[in-house]
Structure formats: structure tokens, C-alpha cells
Design a protein around this motif. Structure first.
Motif, PDB file in Angstrom:
ATOM      1  N   VAL A 138     129.812  -4.430 -61.756  1.00  0.00           N
ATOM      2  CA  VAL A 138     130.606  -3.914 -62.874  1.00  0.00           C
ATOM      3  C   VAL A 138     131.085  -2.502 -62.543  1.00  0.00           C
ATOM      4  CG1 VAL A 138     129.472  -5.328 -64.595  1.00  0.00           C
ATOM      5  CG2 VAL A 138     128.512  -3.107 -64.031  1.00  0.00           C
ATOM      6  N   ALA A 139     132.252  -2.162 -63.061  1.00  0.00           N
ATOM      7  CA  ALA A 139     132.899  -0.885 -62.739  1.00  0.00           C
ATOM      8  C   ALA A 139     132.398   0.240 -63.635  1.00  0.00           C
ATOM      9  CB  ALA A 139     134.407  -1.035 -62.844  1.00  0.00           C
ATOM     10  N   VAL A 140     131.094   0.452 -63.649  1.00  0.00           N
ATOM     11  CA  VAL A 140     130.485   1.584 -64.354  1.00  0.00           C
ATOM     12  C   VAL A 140     129.366   2.120 -63.470  1.00  0.00           C
ATOM     13  CG1 VAL A 140     131.020   0.665 -66.653  1.00  0.00           C
ATOM     14  CG2 VAL A 140     128.840   0.101 -65.568  1.00  0.00           C
ATOM     15  N   SER A 141     128.913   3.330 -63.758  1.00  0.00           N
ATOM     16  CA  SER A 141     127.824   3.910 -62.971  1.00  0.00           C
ATOM     17  C   SER A 141     126.487   3.334 -63.416  1.00  0.00           C
ATOM     18  CB  SER A 141     127.810   5.423 -63.149  1.00  0.00           C
ATOM     19  OG  SER A 141     127.434   5.753 -64.484  1.00  0.00           O
ATOM     20  N   PRO A 142     125.466   3.380 -62.561  1.00  0.00           N
ATOM     21  CA  PRO A 142     124.139   2.910 -62.976  1.00  0.00           C
ATOM     22  C   PRO A 142     123.626   3.623 -64.223  1.00  0.00           C
ATOM     23  CG  PRO A 142     124.222   3.144 -60.596  1.00  0.00           C
ATOM     24  CD  PRO A 142     125.496   3.720 -61.121  1.00  0.00           C
ATOM     25  N   ALA A 143     123.920   4.921 -64.346  1.00  0.00           N
ATOM     26  CA  ALA A 143     123.472   5.661 -65.525  1.00  0.00           C
ATOM     27  C   ALA A 143     124.147   5.136 -66.785  1.00  0.00           C
ATOM     28  CB  ALA A 143     123.761   7.145 -65.353  1.00  0.00           C
ATOM     29  N   GLU A 144     125.438   4.814 -66.702  1.00  0.00           N
ATOM     30  CA  GLU A 144     126.152   4.269 -67.859  1.00  0.00           C
ATOM     31  C   GLU A 144     125.616   2.885 -68.233  1.00  0.00           C
ATOM     32  OE1 GLU A 144     130.583   6.321 -67.371  1.00  0.00           O
ATOM     33  OE2 GLU A 144     130.050   4.552 -66.183  1.00  0.00           O
ATOM     34  N   TYR A 145     125.304   2.089 -67.211  1.00  0.00           N
ATOM     35  CA  TYR A 145     124.772   0.755 -67.490  1.00  0.00           C
ATOM     36  C   TYR A 145     123.402   0.860 -68.140  1.00  0.00           C
ATOM     37  CZ  TYR A 145     124.238  -4.279 -66.930  1.00  0.00           C
ATOM     38  OH  TYR A 145     124.098  -5.615 -67.180  1.00  0.00           O
ATOM     39  N   GLU A 146     122.579   1.775 -67.665  1.00  0.00           N
ATOM     40  CA  GLU A 146     121.251   1.978 -68.257  1.00  0.00           C
ATOM     41  C   GLU A 146     121.369   2.452 -69.699  1.00  0.00           C
ATOM     42  OE1 GLU A 146     117.289   4.774 -67.519  1.00  0.00           O
ATOM     43  OE2 GLU A 146     118.589   4.224 -65.827  1.00  0.00           O
ATOM     44  N   ALA A 147     122.331   3.330 -69.960  1.00  0.00           N
ATOM     45  CA  ALA A 147     122.530   3.812 -71.333  1.00  0.00           C
ATOM     46  C   ALA A 147     122.935   2.662 -72.258  1.00  0.00           C
ATOM     47  CB  ALA A 147     123.598   4.905 -71.343  1.00  0.00           C
TER      48      ALA A 147
END
Length: 320
Positions: free
Chosen positions: A166-175
């Protein structure tokens, strides 16, 4: 005049035969409903004795007792009537009927064709071939009936995994995982075509061990006469947590319990080689329905579609 009498006599005989076949079909379906009640009382309604035995009982009974020209056609028609009556008379849900219908028709087709073939052999003077055909079909049917009754069973525990980039950062996905979920209508055709429970709203947030989510689904609507909608919900608790990994354990479930036993949802995420985040969803579950050769692949595919839906849901949440 004599010919008129013979014609009327033949027509009367055909009408009488049709009435006998109709009465036989109705009696068989009534007996099948009684058999359903017996199996339900014995907690055997999720075994092969139900999903194989019931359609086999209907198909064999109408094929042998009704003496139709085509045992196959009569067996298929009888199963169709039985499925139509199962909803209002037995209060079965739409999902159960949709999932079971192909199996019921398959067994009716096999038994009906076997009876038709045996009669063809007999009419042509090859009675031995007909008996040999029955000697193969009946033991196979008995073997299918035995699954899940204590004689034998196929493996029940399974897992379905879906991995997406997915085109998001790992931090964004965790959030997004830590936030309260927001669900949209499912995109996979299988989940849209079959009326599975759909999540409507959720409560709870956080990824620490012990944090919980409560997800409310659309009410179950049985097809029984006078049936009322039944609320459905699922409660998940964070059971394990480490860097880039979280495990949600299902503690309460009134949503999928009639379909399978969902144990946990495991999520892993990490930076993808080409950018973005590689996220994997694994649903651990236990098959509760028999026969396994039919419901096993069906449930596996359904869980893969559900894992894909969850992956897309949280990816969309990370992009908000």
C-alpha cells in the motif's frame, strides 16, 4: 367410442400417476424436515450426516418411491422445493441456503443419474451392470455421510493470508490500525454477491495488549415466518504486540459462529522494497461444517476475501 374410452383411461392413469408422485414428494419433504429436527436436536446439523444425508435422503426417496420417468429431474425438483421451504419453515438464513444449495444439487444429480442409469441397465437386460453401479455409488455415499460423526474427519484448523503493498508509510499504517475502524461496503464480488454479515460501526482503539474493539454488524434476518432480526457483533482484544506485528484475538462472536469459528487476526507490516508498506493479514479459523471437501475450500476462499477486505479497509484509513 372405444378409442375415446381408451384415451380417457390413459389420461386418467397419467393424472393418477402424477398425483402419486406429488404426494410422494410432499411426504418425503415432510420426513426430511422431521429428520432435520432430529439432527438438530442431536447437535449434528453441521455434520456431513446433515449436508450429505438430507439431500441424499430426498433424492433417493423420490427417485425410488415415486417411480418417475426421470429420477434426475424429480430429484432436482424436489431439492429445489425443499430449499424453498427450508427458509420459512426451518428459519434458515440466506447465507446457509446459498452455501448449501450447490452441494444439495450435486448430490441430487449424482443419485438421480445413478438411479436412471441402473433402470436403463435393467430395461436392457443388464441387471448385473446396474447392481455393480449401485455397489460403487452406495459405499461412496456412506463414506461421505460418515465425516464429522466420530468415524473420521478432515483437518479443521486453517488460515487465510493476504499480502498487499500500500502507498502509505509503515507509521501511517500503524496509526490506522490503532484508530477506531471505519468500514465501507466490501469490493470483492464474493462478499457482495453472498449476503454475508457486513460491519456497520466499531468502538475501541489502541494497539497495546488488552485494547479491545467491538464491531457491530447488520442484524441476522432469518427466513422463518415471524422471525425477528437478531443483533450480531464481534469483540476483539489485542493479544500480542511487537514491532510491526499485532494479533487480535476474537473473544466473542455472534456474527460468524454459524459459519465458522474465527480464532484470531494477525497483522504484520514493514517497509516495502519499492516504497510504501507491505501489509499481511492472516485470519486463523476452524471449520465447523462438514463435509470438509466441500466447505473447506469454500470457507478458505471466503476468508481470503475477508482478509483482502480488511487490508483494503485499513489502507484506506491510513490514506485519510
Amino acid at each position: 367410442m372405444e378409442r375415446d374410452r381408451e384415451g380417457q383411461g390413459g389420461e386418467t392413469a397419467r393424472i393418477s400417476a402424477a398425483r402419486v408422485r406429488l404426494a410422494t414428494v410432499l411426504l418425503v419433504l415432510f420426513a426430511a424436515m422431521l429428520l432435520y429436527k432430529v439432527l438438530h436436536a442431536g447437535h449434528l446439523e453441521q455434520t456431513a450426516l446433515f449436508y450429505v444425508g438430507l439431500p441424499a435422503f430426498i433424492a433417493l426417496s423420490v427417485s425410488v418411491r415415486a417411480r418417475p420417468r426421470s429420477a434426475t429431474g424429480t430429484a432436482l425438483a424436489s431439492v429445489t422445493i425443499g430449499l424453498a421451504l427450508a427458509g420459512p419453515l426451518l428459519n434458515e438464513g440466506v447465507v446457509c441456503l446459498v452455501m448449501a444449495a450447490p452441494l444439495f444439487y450435486l448430490l441430487a444429480l449424482i443419485i438421480g443419474c445413478s438411479v436412471d442409469r441402473a433402470r436403463q441397465y435393467r430395461d436392457r437386460g443388464y441387471g448385473g451392470a446396474g447392481r455393480a453401479h449401485a455397489a460403487v455409488t452406495l459405499p461412496l455415499l456412506a463414506l461421505l455421510l460418515a465425516e464429522g460423526t466420530g468415524i473420521y474427519e478432515l483437518p479443521r484448523d486453517s488460515a487465510a493470508t493476504v499480502t498487499r503493498t500500500v502507498a502509505v508509510s509503515p507509521a501511517e499504517y500503524e496509526a490506522a490500525l490503532a484508530a477506531t475502524p471505519r468500514f465501507a461496503a466490501p469490493e470483492p464480488l464474493f462478499l457482495r454477491a453472498v449476503p454475508f454479515p457486513r460491519p456497520q460501526r466499531a468502538e475501541g482503539s489502541g494497539l497495546d495488549v488488552g485494547d479491545a474493539r467491538v464491531i457491530a454488524f447488520n442484524p441476522r434476518k432469518g427466513l422463518g415466518i415471524g422471525a425477528r432480526p437478531t443483533p450480531r457483533a464481534m469483540r476483539l482484544v489485542v493479544a500480542e504486540r511487537s514491532a510491526g506485528r499485532v494479533v487480535f484475538r476474537i473473544e466473542e462472536d455472534t456474527t460468524l459462529a454459524r459459519w465458522l469459528a474465527l480464532g484470531s487476526a494477525e497483522v504484520e507490516w514493514a517497509p516495502a522494497a519499492g516504497g510504501g508498506t507491505e501489509a499481511s493479514w492472516t485470519l486463523h479459523y476452524r471449520r465447523t461444517y462438514d463435509p470438509g471437501w466441500y466447505f473447506g475450500p469454500l470457507q478458505k476462499y471466503g476468508m481470503e476475501q475477508a482478509a483482502a477486505y480488511l487490508s483494503d479497509t485499513f489502507a484506506a484509513g491510513a490514506r485519510r
